[in-house]
Design an enzyme around this catalytic site. Structure first.
Site, mmCIF file in Angstrom:
data_model
loop_
_atom_site.group_PDB
_atom_site.id
_atom_site.type_symbol
_atom_site.label_atom_id
_atom_site.label_comp_id
_atom_site.label_asym_id
_atom_site.label_seq_id
_atom_site.Cartn_x
_atom_site.Cartn_y
_atom_site.Cartn_z
ATOM 1 N N THR A 9 0.853 -1.198 0.000
ATOM 2 C CA THR A 9 0.000 0.000 0.000
ATOM 3 C C THR A 9 0.882 1.239 0.000
ATOM 4 O O THR A 9 2.072 1.161 0.263
ATOM 5 C CB THR A 9 -0.854 0.104 1.280
ATOM 6 O OG1 THR A 9 0.021 0.310 2.403
ATOM 7 C CG2 THR A 9 -1.703 -1.108 1.473
ATOM 8 N N ASP A 10 0.270 2.368 -0.232
ATOM 9 C CA ASP A 10 0.950 3.629 0.016
ATOM 10 C C ASP A 10 0.941 3.886 1.539
ATOM 11 O O ASP A 10 0.317 3.150 2.315
ATOM 12 C CB ASP A 10 0.287 4.776 -0.758
ATOM 13 C CG ASP A 10 1.261 5.935 -0.961
ATOM 14 O OD1 ASP A 10 2.280 5.999 -0.251
ATOM 15 O OD2 ASP A 10 0.997 6.798 -1.820
ATOM 16 N N TYR A 11 1.596 4.952 1.902
ATOM 17 C CA TYR A 11 1.838 5.308 3.308
ATOM 18 C C TYR A 11 0.538 5.401 4.115
ATOM 19 O O TYR A 11 -0.280 6.292 3.865
ATOM 20 C CB TYR A 11 2.548 6.660 3.318
ATOM 21 C CG TYR A 11 3.298 6.999 4.574
ATOM 22 C CD1 TYR A 11 4.671 6.877 4.632
ATOM 23 C CD2 TYR A 11 2.635 7.464 5.696
ATOM 24 C CE1 TYR A 11 5.371 7.201 5.773
ATOM 25 C CE2 TYR A 11 3.321 7.784 6.846
ATOM 26 C CZ TYR A 11 4.692 7.655 6.884
ATOM 27 O OH TYR A 11 5.373 7.984 8.019
#
Ligand code: BGC
Length: 734
Positions: A257-259
């Site tokens: 995932t992104d942050y």
């Protein structure tokens, strides 16, 4: 690999498997709020699969030792980072690199980034970013390749090959991570993290191909995006991550995932942390970046029957496979070599490439009466808030750049020009009159000093300094943090404070060159009317200043071409050349027609079209020739055009080919880039440039999402940009 991982997984507890899905930072540069605590004990407990933004062989070795000596199963950690446009040797921002249209060069920059980052202990980069964007308000347009599907796809491929090389297990390669999957660049209103809602037809034809191109080139990881897609955020979107990515595209690498994107599903409105972690895992996410939702809730969800062991096994396997491919099980310390870190970073060759790449990324937007190049003589005044800042030269997303040792424009010009040219300089204006806006626009150490006097006084001083000079270079535009993540803008003019300075400089009557710093297309209508020469230099990386000197003084002939349309004003956004015709198109060359598709207050043209960029020389195009007037689906057609350099400088030109499908079962864009060639021509020389078009170049996704070509007439356009083209026609037969 399969047997090894089967064996390993048969020994793993469920907690250890879930631990592999956890990607943390150890406190370094972050773009969000959650930072994992107690990283050391988590490593020992087998609760961490990867760490990002940790650098240096010594630190990485220490963390890796904890994993492979003190955790039960001794599984190595993967180390990632945002190596976006170079590691220590910084290349132009990605939008600038795209403006080179130079594929071998772009691949080389990614190769150098991989060599440097891997020498410093890393093995995974969160790049390439391939989000198409047609809305320059969106700050992250700077991080991608611009508006065009074909150009972005070509670049995506080069970047992946550059990072991964021919063997991911070598100690000088990085695993690439194509991001942000998907459609992040289509954020509504150009506001970061905002919703996207898009037809499948547009997705397949325009927005998805660059991600696919990166995967076809072998990218072994994918990062999910923050945005909502048609009602389901990407990081919980089963259709996107499983049906499309895994089943249709057969992707067999790692999905991260992104942050904190899992946690953010709570604010998207999908449930509490346990629920959103469940949704995300089941949608197809393997690794959870920073938020620790997987780590803290998946066991409970398993016990409650909400996720299955198969879901966890699948994700764990993809993480372990990535480590296996990187060769980490064979030698977990293969990227920890202090000697390499000393020898292979910021080398003379790397800096040379950075200077070349920067020079090639600059786009000459205007050059009235051949104001440029300048002669290496006399006094030059370099005026403006971007003239004396080294820290802003690398551009956004250059987290590992050494800001203190990056030359400012003035320092670099002095070092390149020596005593041939007398350089005087002045701030001239604050970046913006609003101190709070300036603070937001100069974060992460990208400071620009302020002068607290009244703007008129600062300008008056700058004008006084300029009076001594033969030529004025106005170094204006955006600071590097005015674009990039969470840096969307609604006003794309050069900030008012600087505009007033520019007006005063033009009023002196001396020749003025605007050296424009920008992380995005800007609106330059006034500048285009009043300033004789405009060189858009984006942010060129470590060697920006030297490269600007190279171009301004004629050692390098500019050849950059815009990878994104420059509108006349913000109200025209989103704006892109490959638009549809509408049922009421404006007549060619008309300014306004009632009941036609246009605006009352501005015509439909951009200020500078996609593909545009001038040179110090002049390229003359001969007539476009096709070797056939009709082809069958198994045939191909040859398009030729002769290009002559009939100016006074050797130079490079990007010859561009566009197609238009005139009649079909659905509407098609008025033009689509389908080929380009960057050629070098000595002055006086000419060349026949040849393109081959095949059936696959004519295909598109139809309403049933079948990739087909349809018989009928096509137009071919060839030219120096997307507007100034010649055309010819052919027919595809049944
Ligand atoms: C950005 C990503 C980046 C990640 C890790 C996020 O905020 O959207 O592009 O890779 O942070 O730094």
């Amino acid at each position: 690999m399969d047997a090894f991982i089967d064996g390993l997984m048969s020994k793993m507890t469920i907690e250890e498997k879930i631990g592999q899905l956890n990607l943390v930072t150890a406190g370094e540069a972050t773009t969000g709020s959650v930072v994992s605590t107690d990283v050391e004990s988590k490593i020992k407990a087998g609760n961490i699969g990867g760490i990002f933004s940790m650098t240096s062989p010594a630190r990485i070795r220490k963390a890796q030792e904890l994993a492979v000596k003190e955790s039960r199963l001794k599984i190595p950690i993967i180390f990632g980072m945002d190596v976006i446009h170079g590691y220590k040797t910084i290349f132009p921002i990605p939008l600038g690199l795209a403006a080179t249209w130079d594929m071998p060069l772009i691949q080389k920059t990614a190769r150098v980034a991989a060599v440097e980052a891997s020498a410093d202990g890393l093995n995974w980069t969160f790049s390439p970013m391939v989000d198409i964007s047609r809305d320059a308000r969106w700050g992250r347009i700077s991080e991608g390749s611009g508006e065009d599907t074909y150009l972005s796809s070509r670049i995506a491929r080069e970047m992946v090959i550059g990072y991964q090389g021919d063997d991911l297990s070598k100690n000088n390669t990085l695993m690439a991570c194509v991001k942000h999957f998907a459609l992040y660049g289509a954020a509504e209103s150009g506001r970061d993290y905002n919703t996207t809602d898009m037809s499948l037809h547009r997705m397949y034809n325009e927005y998805l191909p660059p991600y696919k191109a990166a995967l076809d080139a072998g990218a072994m990881s994918v990062m999910t995006s923050f945005n909502d897609i048609n009602g389901v955020p990407a990081s919980a979107n089963h259709w996107l991550l499983t049906d499309l990515l895994r089943k249709d595209w057969k992707f067999n690498g790692l999905v991260v995932t992104d942050y904190t994107a899992v946690n953010e599903l709570i604010d998207h409105g999908l449930g509490d942390l346990q629920k959103v972690s469940e949704l995300s895992l089941k949608a197809g996410v393997d690794m959870d970046m920073v938020g620790e939702g997987f780590l803290t809730t998946l066991k409970k969800s398993l016990d409650e029957g909400k996720v299955s062991e198969d879901d966890i096994n699948r994700a764990c396997r993809f993480v372990l496979e990535a480590k296996y491919r990187l060769g980490l099980f064979e030698d977990p310390f293969k990227y920890c070599n202090e000697d390499r870190a000393k020898k292979e970073i910021l080398t003379v060759e790397h800096l040379k490439l950075a200077r070349e790449a920067a020079g090639k990324s600059f786009v000459l937007l205007k050059n009235e009466n051949n104001s440029l190049p300048l002669k290496k003589q006399g006094t030059v005044a370099v005026i403006g808030p971007l003239a004396n800042t080294g820290a802003n030269m690398p551009g956004t997303w250059s987290v590992s750049a050494d800001l203190n040792n990056t030359q400012s424009l003035v320092e670099a010009m002095r070092s390149v020009l020596g005593n041939k040219v007398n350089i005087v300089t002045h701030l001239g204006a604050n970046l913006t009159d609003d101190p709070a806006l300036q603070e937001r626009s100069t974060m992460f150490g990208r400071t620009i000093p302020r002068d607290d006097r009244a703007p008129e006084e600062i300008i008056a001083d700058a004008v006084k300094v300029s009076q001594e000079a033969d030529v004025i270079i106005a170094a204006l535009g955006e600071s590097s943090e005015m674009s990039g993540e969470s840096s969307s803008r609604t006003d794309l003019n050069i900030p008012e404070s600087q505009k007033r300075l520019l007006e005063a400089l033009v009023k002196t009557g001396k020749p003025v060159v605007l050296v424009l710093f920008a992380g995005r297309p800007m609106t330059l209508t006034w500048e285009n009317e009043h300033v004789p020469a405009i060189l858009n230099v984006w942010f060129g990386g470590t060697e920006t200043g030297k490269a600007v000197a190279d171009v301004l003084f004629g050692d390098v002939n500019p050849s950059g071409k815009l990878p994104a349309t420059f509108p006349q004003n913000v109200g025209q956004l989103p704006m892109y050349y490959s638009q549809k015709n509408t049922g009421r198109p404006l007549a060619k060359d008309a300014w306004f027609q009632k009941f036609r598709s246009n605006y009352l207050d501005v015509n439909n043209e951009p200020l500078y079209p996609f593909g545009y960029g001038l040179s110090y020389t002049n390229f003359e195009y001969g007539a476009i020739k096709l070797d056939k007037s009709s082809i069958s689906k198994t045939d191909q057609i040859k398009v030729t055009v002769s290009v002559k350099n009939n100016g006074n400088f050797d130079g490079e030109e990007v010859v561009q080919l566009y197609l238009q499908d005139l009649v079909g079962s659905q509407t098609r864009p008025v033009k689509e880039l389908k080929g380009f060639q960057k050629i070098f021509l000595e002055k006086g020389k000419s060349k026949e440039v040849e393109f081959i078009l095949k059936d696959e170049d004519l295909r598109f996704y139809n309403q049933k999402l079948e990739f087909v070509s349809e018989p009928g007439k096509f137009k071919v356009y060839v030219g120096t940009n997307s507007r100034d083209v010649q055309e010819a026609e052919f027919e595809l037969m049944d």
